[in-house]
Enzyme design. Structure first.
Site, PDB file in Angstrom:
ATOM      1  CG  MET A   1      39.705  37.698  43.754  1.00  0.00           C
ATOM      2  SD  MET A   1      40.527  38.782  42.963  1.00  0.00           S
ATOM      3  CE  MET A   1      41.552  37.355  42.024  1.00  0.00           C
TER       4      MET A   1
ATOM      5  NE  ARG B   1      49.442  41.886  45.822  1.00  0.00           N
ATOM      6  CZ  ARG B   1      47.794  42.484  44.746  1.00  0.00           C
ATOM      7  NH1 ARG B   1      47.243  43.729  45.545  1.00  0.00           N
ATOM      8  NH2 ARG B   1      46.932  41.381  44.394  1.00  0.00           N
TER       9      ARG B   1
ATOM     10  CG  ASP C   1      38.529  42.828  46.565  1.00  0.00           C
ATOM     11  OD1 ASP C   1      38.867  42.310  45.499  1.00  0.00           O
ATOM     12  OD2 ASP C   1      39.483  42.596  47.223  1.00  0.00           O
TER      13      ASP C   1
ATOM     14  NE  ARG D   1      32.357  17.198  42.100  1.00  0.00           N
ATOM     15  CZ  ARG D   1      31.519  15.572  42.285  1.00  0.00           C
ATOM     16  NH1 ARG D   1      31.120  16.157  43.601  1.00  0.00           N
ATOM     17  NH2 ARG D   1      31.138  15.171  41.807  1.00  0.00           N
TER      18      ARG D   1
ATOM     19  CB  THR E   1      40.420  47.683  44.267  1.00  0.00           C
ATOM     20  OG1 THR E   1      39.443  46.568  45.004  1.00  0.00           O
ATOM     21  CG2 THR E   1      39.337  48.626  44.431  1.00  0.00           C
TER      22      THR E   1
ATOM     23  NE  ARG F   1      44.020  40.068  50.301  1.00  0.00           N
ATOM     24  CZ  ARG F   1      44.314  39.720  51.391  1.00  0.00           C
ATOM     25  NH1 ARG F   1      45.226  39.475  52.378  1.00  0.00           N
ATOM     26  NH2 ARG F   1      44.315  38.808  49.985  1.00  0.00           N
TER      27      ARG F   1
ATOM     28  CG  ASP G   1      38.046  47.144  49.605  1.00  0.00           C
ATOM     29  OD1 ASP G   1      38.975  48.270  48.656  1.00  0.00           O
ATOM     30  OD2 ASP G   1      38.852  46.231  49.454  1.00  0.00           O
TER      31      ASP G   1
ATOM     32  CG  ASP H   1      43.970  50.490  51.697  1.00  0.00           C
ATOM     33  OD1 ASP H   1      43.208  51.901  51.978  1.00  0.00           O
ATOM     34  OD2 ASP H   1      44.087  49.584  52.926  1.00  0.00           O
TER      35      ASP H   1
ATOM     36  CG  HIS I   1      44.917  35.394  39.720  1.00  0.00           C
ATOM     37  ND1 HIS I   1      44.510  34.375  40.254  1.00  0.00           N
ATOM     38  CD2 HIS I   1      44.786  36.952  40.852  1.00  0.00           C
ATOM     39  CE1 HIS I   1      45.258  34.819  41.299  1.00  0.00           C
ATOM     40  NE2 HIS I   1      45.453  36.055  41.545  1.00  0.00           N
TER      41      HIS I   1
ATOM     42  CD  GLU J   1      39.843  37.092  48.345  1.00  0.00           C
ATOM     43  OE1 GLU J   1      40.309  35.837  47.488  1.00  0.00           O
ATOM     44  OE2 GLU J   1      39.762  38.550  48.213  1.00  0.00           O
TER      45      GLU J   1
ATOM     46  N   GLY K   1      47.062  44.730  42.639  1.00  0.00           N
ATOM     47  CA  GLY K   1      46.674  43.119  41.242  1.00  0.00           C
ATOM     48  C   GLY K   1      46.166  44.325  40.228  1.00  0.00           C
TER      49      GLY K   1
END
Ligand code: F6P
Length: 356
Positions: A171, A74, A129, A280, A127, A173, A131, A105, A286, A224, A13
Site C-alpha cells: 500500500m 469512508r 501509509d 511473479r 494511517t 497511494r 503520510d 487525511d 489488506h 501501489e 481504512g
C-alpha cells in the site's frame, strides 16, 4: 452532576492500533469523570446517530486486537446534502461536549471543517501509509512495515529456489513509506515509490546485472501508487490505468479515491518480457493492515489516546495529537490535513545504495 460526554469515532481504512486508542480514551476519560460515547462506523454513525456508551469493562484488553470495535467507513458528511448541518445538530442532540476523531487525511479533513463551525474536536493521526503531515509517525505504520518485511523474507526463499523475479505490491497511494521502510527491512533489490516515477529499463538493468553476478533472483517492492515515467508501461498489462494510477476496478470510494492496485501485475509481464526471467507478482493488500498491532503501535496508539483526553480536558480543540522529535504535542488540525507527507529525495537516494 451529569457527566460531560465525549464522542469517539474511527474513520477511513482501519489500522492496527485503533482499539488501543479507543481503550486509552475510555480508561482515562472515565477516570477523569467523562462518559465516553462510541460513534459507529466513522462519520456515518454521527449522521445516523448510531452510538453506544463504552465503559472500561468493554475495552479490557482490546489494545491487542486489530481493526476497530467501533467499525469504520469512508462516509464524508460533506458529500451528503446537508451533511455538515446534520453532524452539528446530532452532536448537540446526543449531548456531546467534544469529539475525538481518529483517522487519516480524509477523516481529519472533515474534523477540521467541523471545528471551524464550532464543533469541539480533537484529532488522532492514523494511517498505515504514514503520510499525514504534522506528525513524525502515525500508528498502524509500524505493524504494516513489519508485515511487509516478513512477507519479503518469505518471498526471498521461494524466489531464490525458483530463480525468479518476485514483484511485491504494497500500500501507499501518494507516499512510499511502506515500500521504502518495509522494502529495506525485507531486503528488496529495487524499491519503486510514487514520489519518483520509475524507468522500466533501469529496473530491468538491475535485474540483469544481478543475473550476470550469479544472483538469479530479485525482489522488487512497489508501492501501489508508483508510476512509470511518462506512462511508459505498454498495453501488455491487464490493469486499467485511470488517469495516472493503476487501478483494480472502475469507480471510487465515498471520499472519491480510485481503488488502486495492479502495478505489480503490469511489472510482472513487462519484466519477464524484457529480461526473459520468470517473474511473479504478489499483492499484499489488506494483510498489511489487518490483524494484531505490533508492540510499538499498541504503546504509541495508547499514548495518543491519553493525549487526546488531555487535550479535551485542556480544551485544545481544533488540534491533533502528534509525535514530533520524540515528544507528544498538539498541533493545529489545519497543519495535518491538505498536504500529505511524502518521502524526501535524500531518504530515497540513501536507500538506493542497496538496490541491485
Ligand atoms: O488507508 C489508506 C490505504 O491503506 C491506501 O494505501 C489504500 O489505497 C487504501 O487504504 C485501500 O483501502 P480500501 O481497500 O479499504 O479502500
Amino acid at each position: 452532576m451529569e457527566k460531560k460526554k465525549i464522542g469517539v469515532l474511527t474513520g477511513g481504512g482501519d489500522a492496527p492500533g485503533l482499539n488501543a486508542v479507543i481503550r486509552a480514551v475510555v480508561v482515562k476519560g472515565e477516570k477523569l469523570g467523562y462518559e465516553i460515547i462510541g460513534i459507529k462506523d466513522g462519520w456515518r454513525g454521527l449522521l445516523n446517530k448510531n452510538v453506544e456508551e463504552i465503559s472500561i469493562d468493554k475495552v479490557e484488553d482490546i489494545h491487542r486486537e486489530g481493526g476497530t470495535i467501533l467499525g469504520t467507513s469512508r462516509t464524508n458528511p460533506y458529500k451528503e446534502e446537508g451533511g455538515e448541518q446534520k453532524a452539528i445538530e446530532n452532536m448537540n442532540q446526543l449531548g456531546l461536549h467534544a469529539l475525538v476523531a481518529i483517522g487519516g487525511d480524509d477523516t481529519l479533513g472533515v474534523a477540521n471543517k467541523l471545528s471551524k463551525k464550532g464543533v469541539k474536536v480533537v484529532g488522532v493521526p492514523k494511517t498505515i501509509d504514514n503520510d499525514l503531515s504534522a506528525t513524525d509517525i502515525c500508528f498502524g505504520f509500524d505493524t504494516a512495515i513489519n508485515r511487509v518485511s516478513e512477507a519479503i523474507d518469505s518471498l526471498h526463499t521461494t524466489a531464490k529456489s525458483h530463480h525468479r523475479v518476485l514483484v511485491v505490491e504494497v500500500m501507499g497511494r501518494h507516499a512510499g513509506w511502506i515500500a521504502l521502510e518495509g522494502g529495506i527491512a525485507g531486503g528488496a533489490h529495487v524499491i519503486l515509490i510514487p514520489e519518483e516515477p520509475f524507468n522500466i529499463d533501469e529496473v530491468c538493468k538491475v535485474i540483469n546485472k544481478r543475473k550476470e553476478n550469479g544472483k538469479l533472483y530479485s525482489i522488487i517492492a512497489v508501492a501501489e501508487g508508483a508510476l512509470p515515467k511518462g506512462g511508459d508501461l505498454p498495453a501488455s498489462c491487464e490493469s486499467k490505468q485511470a488517469g495516472k494510477f493503476f487501478t483494480q476496478s472502475e469507480g471510487t470510494d465515498s471520499f472519491g479515491h480510485v481503488k488502486l492496485g495492479g502495478i505489480a501485475k503490469a511489472l510482472e509481464k513487462e519484466i519477464e518480457n524484457r529480461t526473459g526471467i520468470e517473474t511473479r507478482s504478489v499483492i499484499l493488500g489488506h494483510l498489511q493492515r489487518g490483524g494484531s498491532p505490533s508492540a510499538f503501535d499498541r504503546y504509541f496508539a495508547t499514548r495518543l489516546g491519553l493525549k487526546a483526553i488531555d487535550m479535551v480536558k485542556k480544551e485544545e480543540f481544533g488540534k491533533m495529537a502528534a509525535l514530533r522529535k520524540g515528544e507528544l504535542v498538539s498541533v493545529p488540525l489545519e497543519e495535518a490535513v491538505g498536504e500529505i507527507r511524502v518521502v524526501n529525495n535524500d531518504l530515497l537516494e540513501e536507500a538506493k545504495v542497496f538496490f541491485g
